[in-house]
Design an enzyme around this catalytic site. Structure first.
Site, PDB file in Angstrom:
ATOM      1  N   GLY A   9      11.928  -5.736  32.764  1.00 26.14           N
ATOM      2  CA  GLY A   9      10.482  -5.530  32.845  1.00 26.14           C
ATOM      3  C   GLY A   9      10.113  -4.433  31.860  1.00 26.14           C
ATOM      4  CB  ALA A  10       9.550  -4.388  28.308  1.00 27.02           C
ATOM      5  N   GLY A  11       7.157  -3.508  30.978  1.00 29.59           N
ATOM      6  CA  GLY A  11       5.744  -3.155  31.177  1.00 29.59           C
ATOM      7  C   GLY A  11       5.592  -1.646  31.272  1.00 29.59           C
ATOM      8  N   GLY A  14       8.630   0.064  33.217  1.00 32.75           N
ATOM      9  CA  GLY A  14       9.881  -0.125  32.486  1.00 32.75           C
ATOM     10  C   GLY A  14       9.906   0.645  31.177  1.00 32.75           C
ATOM     11  NE  ARG A  88       3.377   0.632  47.314  1.00 31.57           N
ATOM     12  CZ  ARG A  88       2.767   1.635  47.908  1.00 31.57           C
ATOM     13  NH1 ARG A  88       2.421   1.560  49.154  1.00 31.57           N
ATOM     14  NH2 ARG A  88       2.536   2.737  47.242  1.00 31.57           N
ATOM     15  CB  VAL A 118      11.326  -0.077  40.318  1.00 31.49           C
ATOM     16  CG1 VAL A 118      10.031   0.707  40.223  1.00 31.49           C
ATOM     17  CG2 VAL A 118      12.502   0.808  39.953  1.00 31.49           C
ATOM     18  NE  ARG A 151       2.217   8.470  43.777  1.00 29.36           N
ATOM     19  CZ  ARG A 151       2.446   7.158  43.760  1.00 29.36           C
ATOM     20  NH1 ARG A 151       2.877   6.539  44.848  1.00 29.36           N
ATOM     21  NH2 ARG A 151       2.239   6.462  42.671  1.00 29.36           N
ATOM     22  CG  HIS A 175       7.127   2.713  48.159  1.00 30.67           C
ATOM     23  ND1 HIS A 175       6.654   3.988  47.998  1.00 30.67           N
ATOM     24  CD2 HIS A 175       6.710   2.023  47.073  1.00 30.67           C
ATOM     25  CE1 HIS A 175       5.973   4.053  46.862  1.00 30.67           C
ATOM     26  NE2 HIS A 175       5.994   2.877  46.290  1.00 30.67           N
TER      27      HIS A 175
HETATM   28  N1  APR Z   1      11.578 -11.405  33.965  1.00 29.71           N
HETATM   29  C1  APR Z   1      11.424 -10.284  33.215  1.00 29.71           C
HETATM   30  N2  APR Z   1      10.255  -9.621  33.118  1.00 29.71           N
HETATM   31  C2  APR Z   1       9.216 -10.107  33.796  1.00 29.71           C
HETATM   32  C3  APR Z   1       9.306 -11.268  34.604  1.00 29.71           C
HETATM   33  C4  APR Z   1      10.556 -11.917  34.673  1.00 29.71           C
HETATM   34  N3  APR Z   1      10.735 -13.006  35.397  1.00 29.71           N
HETATM   35  N4  APR Z   1       8.093 -11.487  35.147  1.00 29.71           N
HETATM   36  C5  APR Z   1       7.286 -10.514  34.725  1.00 29.71           C
HETATM   37  N5  APR Z   1       7.944  -9.692  33.901  1.00 29.71           N
HETATM   38  C6  APR Z   1       7.462  -8.504  33.196  1.00 29.71           C
HETATM   39  C7  APR Z   1       6.045  -8.661  32.657  1.00 29.71           C
HETATM   40  O1  APR Z   1       6.023  -9.447  31.466  1.00 29.71           O
HETATM   41  C8  APR Z   1       5.657  -7.214  32.397  1.00 29.71           C
HETATM   42  O2  APR Z   1       5.972  -6.790  31.089  1.00 29.71           O
HETATM   43  O3  APR Z   1       7.377  -7.391  34.059  1.00 29.71           O
HETATM   44  C9  APR Z   1       6.514  -6.435  33.405  1.00 29.71           C
HETATM   45  C10 APR Z   1       5.701  -5.727  34.461  1.00 29.71           C
HETATM   46  O4  APR Z   1       4.983  -4.744  33.818  1.00 29.71           O
HETATM   47  P1  APR Z   1       3.509  -4.302  34.238  1.00 29.71           P
HETATM   48  O5  APR Z   1       2.684  -5.515  34.454  1.00 29.71           O
HETATM   49  O6  APR Z   1       3.065  -3.268  33.275  1.00 29.71           O
HETATM   50  O7  APR Z   1       3.754  -3.650  35.688  1.00 29.71           O
HETATM   51  P2  APR Z   1       4.281  -2.168  35.995  1.00 29.71           P
HETATM   52  O8  APR Z   1       3.139  -1.249  36.104  1.00 29.71           O
HETATM   53  O9  APR Z   1       5.387  -1.850  35.050  1.00 29.71           O
HETATM   54  O10 APR Z   1       4.879  -2.375  37.469  1.00 29.71           O
HETATM   55  C11 APR Z   1       6.021  -3.152  37.692  1.00 29.71           C
HETATM   56  O11 APR Z   1       6.860  -1.739  39.429  1.00 29.71           O
HETATM   57  O12 APR Z   1       5.987   0.082  40.547  1.00 29.71           O
HETATM   58  C12 APR Z   1       6.192  -1.298  40.594  1.00 29.71           C
HETATM   59  O13 APR Z   1       4.302  -2.092  41.875  1.00 29.71           O
HETATM   60  C13 APR Z   1       4.884  -2.055  40.591  1.00 29.71           C
HETATM   61  O14 APR Z   1       5.873  -4.150  41.208  1.00 29.71           O
HETATM   62  C14 APR Z   1       5.334  -3.407  40.131  1.00 29.71           C
HETATM   63  C15 APR Z   1       6.440  -3.060  39.143  1.00 29.71           C
END
Ligand code: APR
Length: 313
Positions: A9-11, A14, A88, A118, A151, A175
């Site tokens: 997950g490179a969001g 990540g 959640r 996470v 927090r 959580h």
């Molecule tokens: N495989 C890999 N990556 C994936 C997949 C998958 N099957 N499905 C989604 N993703 C990626 C998305 O493309 C996105 O880049 O996961 C990333 C999620 O990033 P964000 O949408 O920015 O979410 P973020 O704020 O990083 O939160 C991710 O962490 O804290 C928890 O509640 C939050 O469940 C959420 C998670």
């Protein structure tokens, strides 16, 4: 040889975790995402920052789990973040599929890794990862307690106008909105906050802590928290890679500790090279025990949904 950490997950969470890990020169990092180009682009950008920082680690991005082979630690952040008004728990089914698929791939390529989950709802996603990985509880943890305690600590420091360095905050339980901040074990320079704040003030801070994630979601409107979660993940990874035997609150699979069995829930855990070394048990008051059991019941409801979803396949 340097350690290797994969982040799935490179969001927001990540990528920010990758940033902290790289800046602290903790490990070579592989960012994995389902979206093409995003993990590659973020990894390259981060890599290009490291000569300025003077940090010698490699950062790569990929859509292919083969790149993750033999990671020491894998952090799973893939999933949908919470949207305004969404609990959640609403995230449960959508994220169970994503975490399940990611875990299968992770385990195939890094069968000896310590897995840190996470994705929310956290405690239930840990159960999804357990079912898919078959990992022992020592190598499967959830990140929530370090964040929730941070927090609480931030709010305590602001309320008392003291350095955050002085504050040690303690949060138990799932959580979710039912988490159990423990004022009597939360201290400022070793002094329990029950000696420094009145009951109303403590209740206000406890309530704000339990709703801490939601407060950020309501402000951001298009996503959920990531700076504090990423720093909290980094703390767990650091304790594991450096074999620190550090006690941090994490979601761990309980085997009867605190009267809870076969459920992931936040408890103080000693972390070292093998992951979870020990669940630390403390004596709770009747009121705290009641709150913990209530939190566990809320987690169990979600886990039941996860089990039902798995059986219907
Ligand atoms: N495989 C890999 N990556 C994936 C997949 C998958 N099957 N499905 C989604 N993703 C990626 C998305 O493309 C996105 O880049 O996961 C990333 C999620 O990033 P964000 O949408 O920015 O979410 P973020 O704020 O990083 O939160 C991710 O962490 O804290 C928890 O509640 C939050 O469940 C959420 C998670």
């Amino acid at each position: 040889m340097r350690n290797k950490v994969t982040i799935v997950g490179a969001g927001n969470v990540g990528a920010t975790t990758a940033h902290w890990l790289a800046a602290k020169e903790l490990a070579d990092i592989v960012l994995i995402d389902i979206v093409e180009g995003v993990p590659q682009g973020k990894a390259l950008d981060l890599l290009e920052s490291l000569p300025v920082e003077g940090a010698d680690v490699s950062v790569t991005g990929s859509n292919d789990y083969a790149e993750t082979a033999d990671s020491d630690v894998v952090v799973v952040t893939a999933g949908f973040p919470r949207k305004p008004g969404m609990s959640r728990d609403d995230l449960l089914k959508a994220n169970a599929d994503i975490v399940g698929a990611a875990t299968e791939q992770v385990v195939k390529h890094s069968p000896s890794a310590v897995l840190i989950v996470v994705t929310n709802p956290l405690d239930a996603m840990c159960e999804v990862a357990r079912m898919k990985s078959g990992f022992p509880r020592e190598r499967l943890l959830g990140m929530a307690g370090v964040l929730d305690s941070a927090r609480f600590a931030a709010f305590i420091a602001a309320e008392l106008k003291v350095s955050v360095d002085n504050v040690q905050a303690f949060v138990l339980g799932g959580h979710g909105d039912q988490m159990v901040p423990l004022p009597r074990y939360s201290t400022v320079a070793g002094i329990p906050i029950t000696e420094l704040l009145d009951v109303q003030a403590i209740q206000r801070l406890v309530k704000r802590t339990a709703g801490g994630g939601g407060e950020i979601v309501a402000l951001l409107k298009t996503g959920s928290a990531y700076y504090a979660p990423a720093r909290a993940i980094t703390e767990m990874v650091d304790a594991i890679l450096k074999d620190k035997h550090k006690i941090l609150p994490c979601a761990a699979l309980l085997r009867g500790e605190y009267g809870i069995k076969d459920l992931f829930i936040g408890v103080p855990c000693k972390l070292g090279a093998g992951g979870l070394e020990q669940v630390i048990t403390i004596t709770l008051t009747a009121e705290e025990e009641k709150a913990l059991n209530k939190s566990a019941a809320a987690v169990r409801e979600l886990v039941d949904v996860v089990h039902a979803q798995a059986q219907s396949r």
